[in-house]
Design a protein around this motif. Structure first.
Motif, PDB file in Angstrom:
ATOM      1  N   MET A 191      30.895  65.040  41.583  1.00  0.00           N
ATOM      2  CA  MET A 191      30.922  63.603  41.328  1.00  0.00           C
ATOM      3  C   MET A 191      32.344  63.088  41.495  1.00  0.00           C
ATOM      4  SD  MET A 191      28.345  63.513  38.021  1.00  0.00           S
ATOM      5  CE  MET A 191      28.968  65.074  37.366  1.00  0.00           C
ATOM      6  N   TRP A 192      32.537  62.253  42.499  1.00  0.00           N
ATOM      7  CA  TRP A 192      33.854  61.704  42.796  1.00  0.00           C
ATOM      8  C   TRP A 192      33.953  60.276  42.271  1.00  0.00           C
ATOM      9  CZ3 TRP A 192      38.172  63.930  44.742  1.00  0.00           C
ATOM     10  CH2 TRP A 192      38.041  65.192  45.346  1.00  0.00           C
ATOM     11  N   PHE A 193      35.129  59.928  41.758  1.00  0.00           N
ATOM     12  CA  PHE A 193      35.382  58.604  41.199  1.00  0.00           C
ATOM     13  C   PHE A 193      36.651  58.019  41.824  1.00  0.00           C
ATOM     14  CE2 PHE A 193      32.948  61.010  38.195  1.00  0.00           C
ATOM     15  CZ  PHE A 193      32.001  60.112  37.716  1.00  0.00           C
ATOM     16  N   LEU A 194      36.524  56.806  42.329  1.00  0.00           N
ATOM     17  CA  LEU A 194      37.656  56.076  42.899  1.00  0.00           C
ATOM     18  C   LEU A 194      37.786  54.799  42.057  1.00  0.00           C
ATOM     19  CD1 LEU A 194      38.091  55.473  46.753  1.00  0.00           C
ATOM     20  CD2 LEU A 194      39.388  54.346  44.949  1.00  0.00           C
ATOM     21  N   PRO A 195      38.549  54.847  40.953  1.00  0.00           N
ATOM     22  CA  PRO A 195      38.465  53.782  39.948  1.00  0.00           C
ATOM     23  C   PRO A 195      39.093  52.452  40.335  1.00  0.00           C
ATOM     24  CG  PRO A 195      40.087  55.417  39.285  1.00  0.00           C
ATOM     25  CD  PRO A 195      39.401  55.961  40.508  1.00  0.00           C
ATOM     26  N   VAL A 196      40.095  52.476  41.243  1.00  0.00           N
ATOM     27  CA  VAL A 196      40.777  51.232  41.611  1.00  0.00           C
ATOM     28  C   VAL A 196      41.043  51.226  43.114  1.00  0.00           C
ATOM     29  CG1 VAL A 196      42.706  49.681  41.150  1.00  0.00           C
ATOM     30  CG2 VAL A 196      41.921  51.229  39.352  1.00  0.00           C
ATOM     31  N   ILE A 197      40.243  50.468  43.841  1.00  0.00           N
ATOM     32  CA  ILE A 197      40.466  50.317  45.277  1.00  0.00           C
ATOM     33  C   ILE A 197      41.588  49.319  45.545  1.00  0.00           C
ATOM     34  CG2 ILE A 197      39.425  49.434  47.416  1.00  0.00           C
ATOM     35  CD1 ILE A 197      36.779  50.637  46.485  1.00  0.00           C
ATOM     36  N   ASN A 198      41.734  48.349  44.666  1.00  0.00           N
ATOM     37  CA  ASN A 198      42.657  47.231  44.885  1.00  0.00           C
ATOM     38  C   ASN A 198      43.707  47.165  43.770  1.00  0.00           C
ATOM     39  OD1 ASN A 198      43.852  44.793  45.543  1.00  0.00           O
ATOM     40  ND2 ASN A 198      42.028  43.536  45.148  1.00  0.00           N
ATOM     41  N   PRO A 199      44.637  48.123  43.735  1.00  0.00           N
ATOM     42  CA  PRO A 199      45.615  48.132  42.633  1.00  0.00           C
ATOM     43  C   PRO A 199      46.548  46.930  42.637  1.00  0.00           C
ATOM     44  CG  PRO A 199      46.200  49.772  44.295  1.00  0.00           C
ATOM     45  CD  PRO A 199      44.832  49.262  44.654  1.00  0.00           C
ATOM     46  N   ASP A 200      46.934  46.460  43.812  1.00  0.00           N
ATOM     47  CA  ASP A 200      47.891  45.342  43.867  1.00  0.00           C
ATOM     48  C   ASP A 200      47.294  44.072  43.262  1.00  0.00           C
ATOM     49  OD1 ASP A 200      49.406  47.171  45.241  1.00  0.00           O
ATOM     50  OD2 ASP A 200      49.054  46.268  47.217  1.00  0.00           O
ATOM     51  N   GLY A 201      46.059  43.780  43.648  1.00  0.00           N
ATOM     52  CA  GLY A 201      45.408  42.594  43.101  1.00  0.00           C
ATOM     53  C   GLY A 201      45.238  42.691  41.601  1.00  0.00           C
ATOM     54  N   TYR A 202      44.954  43.904  41.118  1.00  0.00           N
ATOM     55  CA  TYR A 202      44.762  44.086  39.683  1.00  0.00           C
ATOM     56  C   TYR A 202      46.072  43.920  38.929  1.00  0.00           C
ATOM     57  CZ  TYR A 202      42.506  45.911  35.480  1.00  0.00           C
ATOM     58  OH  TYR A 202      41.989  46.051  34.214  1.00  0.00           O
ATOM     59  N   VAL A 203      47.148  44.472  39.469  1.00  0.00           N
ATOM     60  CA  VAL A 203      48.455  44.323  38.839  1.00  0.00           C
ATOM     61  C   VAL A 203      48.889  42.862  38.865  1.00  0.00           C
ATOM     62  CG1 VAL A 203      50.909  44.898  39.079  1.00  0.00           C
ATOM     63  CG2 VAL A 203      49.182  46.694  39.277  1.00  0.00           C
ATOM     64  N   TYR A 204      48.556  42.146  39.936  1.00  0.00           N
ATOM     65  CA  TYR A 204      48.886  40.719  39.992  1.00  0.00           C
ATOM     66  C   TYR A 204      48.166  39.961  38.882  1.00  0.00           C
ATOM     67  CZ  TYR A 204      49.215  35.888  41.484  1.00  0.00           C
ATOM     68  OH  TYR A 204      49.440  34.521  41.509  1.00  0.00           O
ATOM     69  N   ASN A 205      46.895  40.246  38.671  1.00  0.00           N
ATOM     70  CA  ASN A 205      46.174  39.594  37.571  1.00  0.00           C
ATOM     71  C   ASN A 205      46.824  39.888  36.226  1.00  0.00           C
ATOM     72  OD1 ASN A 205      44.126  38.029  38.696  1.00  0.00           O
ATOM     73  ND2 ASN A 205      42.763  39.776  38.958  1.00  0.00           N
ATOM     74  N   GLU A 206      47.282  41.106  36.069  1.00  0.00           N
ATOM     75  CA  GLU A 206      47.979  41.475  34.830  1.00  0.00           C
ATOM     76  C   GLU A 206      49.271  40.671  34.680  1.00  0.00           C
ATOM     77  OE1 GLU A 206      50.096  45.392  32.787  1.00  0.00           O
ATOM     78  OE2 GLU A 206      48.813  45.653  34.549  1.00  0.00           O
ATOM     79  N   SER A 207      49.944  40.421  35.801  1.00  0.00           N
ATOM     80  CA  SER A 207      51.228  39.701  35.736  1.00  0.00           C
ATOM     81  C   SER A 207      51.039  38.236  35.365  1.00  0.00           C
ATOM     82  CB  SER A 207      51.970  39.814  37.070  1.00  0.00           C
ATOM     83  OG  SER A 207      51.342  39.018  38.077  1.00  0.00           O
ATOM     84  N   ILE A 208      49.930  37.630  35.795  1.00  0.00           N
ATOM     85  CA  ILE A 208      49.726  36.204  35.502  1.00  0.00           C
ATOM     86  C   ILE A 208      48.965  35.989  34.200  1.00  0.00           C
ATOM     87  CG2 ILE A 208      49.885  35.476  37.918  1.00  0.00           C
ATOM     88  CD1 ILE A 208      46.819  35.326  37.984  1.00  0.00           C
ATOM     89  N   GLN A 209      48.171  36.977  33.787  1.00  0.00           N
ATOM     90  CA  GLN A 209      47.408  36.875  32.540  1.00  0.00           C
ATOM     91  C   GLN A 209      47.435  38.236  31.844  1.00  0.00           C
ATOM     92  OE1 GLN A 209      46.277  34.155  31.246  1.00  0.00           O
ATOM     93  NE2 GLN A 209      46.551  32.772  32.998  1.00  0.00           N
ATOM     94  N   PRO A 210      48.509  38.566  31.170  1.00  0.00           N
ATOM     95  CA  PRO A 210      48.659  39.911  30.586  1.00  0.00           C
ATOM     96  C   PRO A 210      47.581  40.263  29.557  1.00  0.00           C
ATOM     97  CG  PRO A 210      50.760  38.734  30.606  1.00  0.00           C
ATOM     98  CD  PRO A 210      49.711  37.737  30.971  1.00  0.00           C
ATOM     99  N   ASP A 211      46.963  39.259  28.952  1.00  0.00           N
ATOM    100  CA  ASP A 211      45.924  39.524  27.954  1.00  0.00           C
ATOM    101  C   ASP A 211      44.522  39.505  28.542  1.00  0.00           C
ATOM    102  OD1 ASP A 211      47.866  39.689  25.944  1.00  0.00           O
ATOM    103  OD2 ASP A 211      47.832  37.516  25.647  1.00  0.00           O
ATOM    104  N   GLY A 212      44.401  39.371  29.865  1.00  0.00           N
ATOM    105  CA  GLY A 212      43.098  39.323  30.515  1.00  0.00           C
ATOM    106  C   GLY A 212      42.725  37.911  30.929  1.00  0.00           C
ATOM    107  N   GLY A 213      41.832  37.814  31.894  1.00  0.00           N
ATOM    108  CA  GLY A 213      41.383  36.513  32.368  1.00  0.00           C
ATOM    109  C   GLY A 213      41.923  36.120  33.725  1.00  0.00           C
ATOM    110  N   GLY A 214      42.736  36.983  34.355  1.00  0.00           N
ATOM    111  CA  GLY A 214      43.254  36.673  35.688  1.00  0.00           C
ATOM    112  C   GLY A 214      42.128  36.576  36.709  1.00  0.00           C
ATOM    113  N   MET A 215      42.212  35.587  37.604  1.00  0.00           N
ATOM    114  CA  MET A 215      41.097  35.302  38.516  1.00  0.00           C
ATOM    115  C   MET A 215      41.385  35.630  39.978  1.00  0.00           C
ATOM    116  SD  MET A 215      38.504  34.333  36.762  1.00  0.00           S
ATOM    117  CE  MET A 215      37.478  33.441  37.940  1.00  0.00           C
ATOM    118  N   HIS A 216      42.479  36.348  40.248  1.00  0.00           N
ATOM    119  CA  HIS A 216      42.734  36.749  41.633  1.00  0.00           C
ATOM    120  C   HIS A 216      41.685  37.758  42.075  1.00  0.00           C
ATOM    121  CE1 HIS A 216      44.955  37.384  45.296  1.00  0.00           C
ATOM    122  NE2 HIS A 216      45.005  38.681  45.077  1.00  0.00           N
TER     123      HIS A 216
END
Length: 540
Positions: free
Chosen positions: A205-230
């Motif tokens: 069983m293979w798991f690839l948990p984050v295909i889009n790390p940059d977009g996810y980190v960007y959401n964290e940068s604009i909404q550190p508590d969650g809710g980023g919509m990128h």
């Protein structure tokens, strides 16, 4: 001093421009015609989370600018939620129990937290969780990595392979959380739970948990508590540094790429921008190359939301048989306990798409594949923290089923009794259909052991042997049983069916039935209105 104040004020203003996030809204469009929906799609507005009432209204997630654009085109709409990020934060409630450790972004892991959580799990269970395998890097040179759960995780064994991916779209973190929940369950219950133990011992069983790390980190940068919509990756598409920037990775795969401008957009600033060419992005190239380097039997590309399991094809057409039946049956078994709808995107949600991962995985590589859209429209992209664990738990049966069907998976498919009513003293014929539900051949005999549920019936045989069965094939056999003369009408009895095969999980099922013929004691149809009833007060 005034000049210095102006400089400071200017710096603060520029900083605000850099970190400010675009406003996303939930809108309702009334009387949506095909022309209206095509117009919306052509503007690059995603239709993959569209909800509503057919012919009456549709609800969409759009940016504030897209709302203005729709209004300028004369499209009648209401703004249901003027700021989705603020809405997600306002309704957030902390989780009271923490058997599954949650993260700091409204219960979801940040990029650093998910990396740390993997390290914890791998260190605690190194005998079944492989080390991190870096498969490529993103636009901004972050690692895209995968890992394997199996009884010999660092060896390439001759076992059926299955792949689970997540966070293609950066604003859909529960897709990733679900995978960590399942992996933690596999690890903690290995050696205790028979099904999970079997899967670890007999699957890769293979798991690839984050295909889009940059977009996810960007959401964290604009909404550190969650809710980023990128949503997209972070390729510079000359659309500024906000959420308009980037390529929609789930429009960048090769099958049907750019087939039309409704299912994806050629506009670099659109939310569904498909990129300059198929597989133009390092993130989709990484997924493609990883899949091509393995022999996966099936792949789940996790997203959120809509409570559906979507299979090919993105244009609404259906796969040929027998694949359509396989996709339907496997999907319905995955949805047995969570009630998800199974079908194409057009059939389940009402939208079409091109260049998506499922179409490429199935259409180009002939691998059974779905997009699970986890969570309800009311929960949206960022559910409340206290909802995350349940959302993850709702996918456990689905994830187990998907791993089981990667190999040979023998089940009792159906049965038929020779009589409608089972009466005392009668001999009844029973036909049982056994199916290899899996995507691999059985490679060996299937032993079937039969026993009565109680002493109210006696069987004419206690076992049956079937020869090896191809993937998705089925076979049937018959037996007879006699009902005891002294069996009381209204009693229950049945036949216990045990299936045993060398390369399939041993399963037990029960065929249960009522002895006797039901008798109608009282019947009252609607045509009689309330003449047989006494009504007190103002009712009906």
């Amino acid at each position: 001093m005034k000049n210095r104040s102006r400089v400071i004020s200017g710096c603060i203003f520029l900083l605000h421009l850099v970190i400010a996030s675009d406003i996303y809204q939930s809108i309702r469009i009334f009387e949506p015609t095909t022309e209206t929906i095509n117009t919306i799609g052509s503007l690059g507005i995603p239709l993959d989370h569209m909800t509503g009432k057919k012919g009456v209204f549709i609800d969409l997630t759009v940016t504030e600018d897209e709302t203005i654009e729709l209004l300028s085109r004369g499209i009648q709409l209401d703004i249901l939620i003027p700021d989705l990020t603020a809405h997600y934060k306002s309704r957030n409630r902390p989780a009271l129990t923490r058997d599954f450790p949650l993260g700091s972004m409204q219960g979801n892991y940040t990029w650093d937290e998910l990396n740390a959580r993997f390290d914890e799990l791998q260190a605690a269970y190194p005998s079944i969780i492989s080390e991190r395998v870096v498969i490529d890097q993103s636009i901004e040179e972050r690692d895209i990595w995968a890992f394997k759960v199996s009884d010999n995780p660092n060896d390439d064994e001759d076992e059926p392979e299955v792949l689970y991916t997540a966070l293609t779209h950066a604003r859909e973190p529960v897709s990733m959380m679900n995978l960590f929940y399942f992996v933690q369950l596999l690890a903690e219950e290995y050696g205790n739970d028979p099904e999970l133990t079997y899967l670890v011992n007999n699957r890769e069983m293979w798991f690839l948990p984050v295909i889009n790390p940059d977009g996810y980190v960007y959401n964290e940068s604009i909404q550190p508590d969650g809710g980023g919509m990128h949503r997209k990756n972070r390729r510079d598409t000359n659309c500024g540094d906000g959420t308009n920037r980037g390529v929609d990775l789930n429009r960048n795969y090769g099958y049907g790429w750019g087939a039309n401008d409704t299912g994806s957009s050629p506009d670099p600033c659109a939310t569904t921008y498909r990129g300059e060419s198929e597989f133009s992005e390092p993130e989709t190239q990484a997924v493609r190359d990883f899949i091509l380097s393995h022999e996966f039997k099936d792949v789940l590309h996790y997203h959120t939301y809509s409570n559906v399991y979507i299979h090919a094809f993105g244009d609404g057409s259906l796969p040929d048989e027998p694949d359509l039946t396989a996709l339907t049956e496997i999907g319905h078994e995955m949805a047995r306990y969570n009630g998800y709808i199974v079908g194409t995107g057009l059939a389940t949600i009402g939208y079409t798409v091109n260049g998506d991962a499922v179409d490429w995985t199935y259409g180009s590589e002939d691998i059974i594949s779905y997009v699970p859209e986890v969570g309800s429209p009311s929960q949206g992209f960022w559910p409340s923290e206290d909802e995350i664990t349940q959302l993850c738990s709702d996918q456990v049966h689905s994830n187990k089923t998907f791993a089981f069907v990667a190999g040979s998976d023998m089940v009792m498919h159906s049965y038929e009794l020779s009589e409608e009513f089972i009466l005392p003293g009668e001999e009844i014929d029973l036909e049982i259909v056994i199916q290899n539900r899996g995507l691999s051949d059985s490679d060996g005999d299937i032993e079937i052991y039969l026993s009565s549920l109680n002493n109210l019936i006696s069987l004419d045989t206690e076992s049956y042997t079937m020869s090896e069965m191809d993937a998705r094939d089925s076979d049937d056999f018959s037996l007879s049983f006699t009902v005891d003369d002294a069996a009381l009408p209204g009693s229950y009895s049945g036949v216990i069916v045990n299936l045993d095969s060398d390369n399939s999980f041993s399963r037990q099922d029960t065929i249960k039935f009522l002895i006797g013929q039901p008798e109608t004691v009282f019947y009252d149809g609607f045509e009689n209105e309330l003449i047989h009833w006494v009504v007190d007060g103002d009712w009906g």
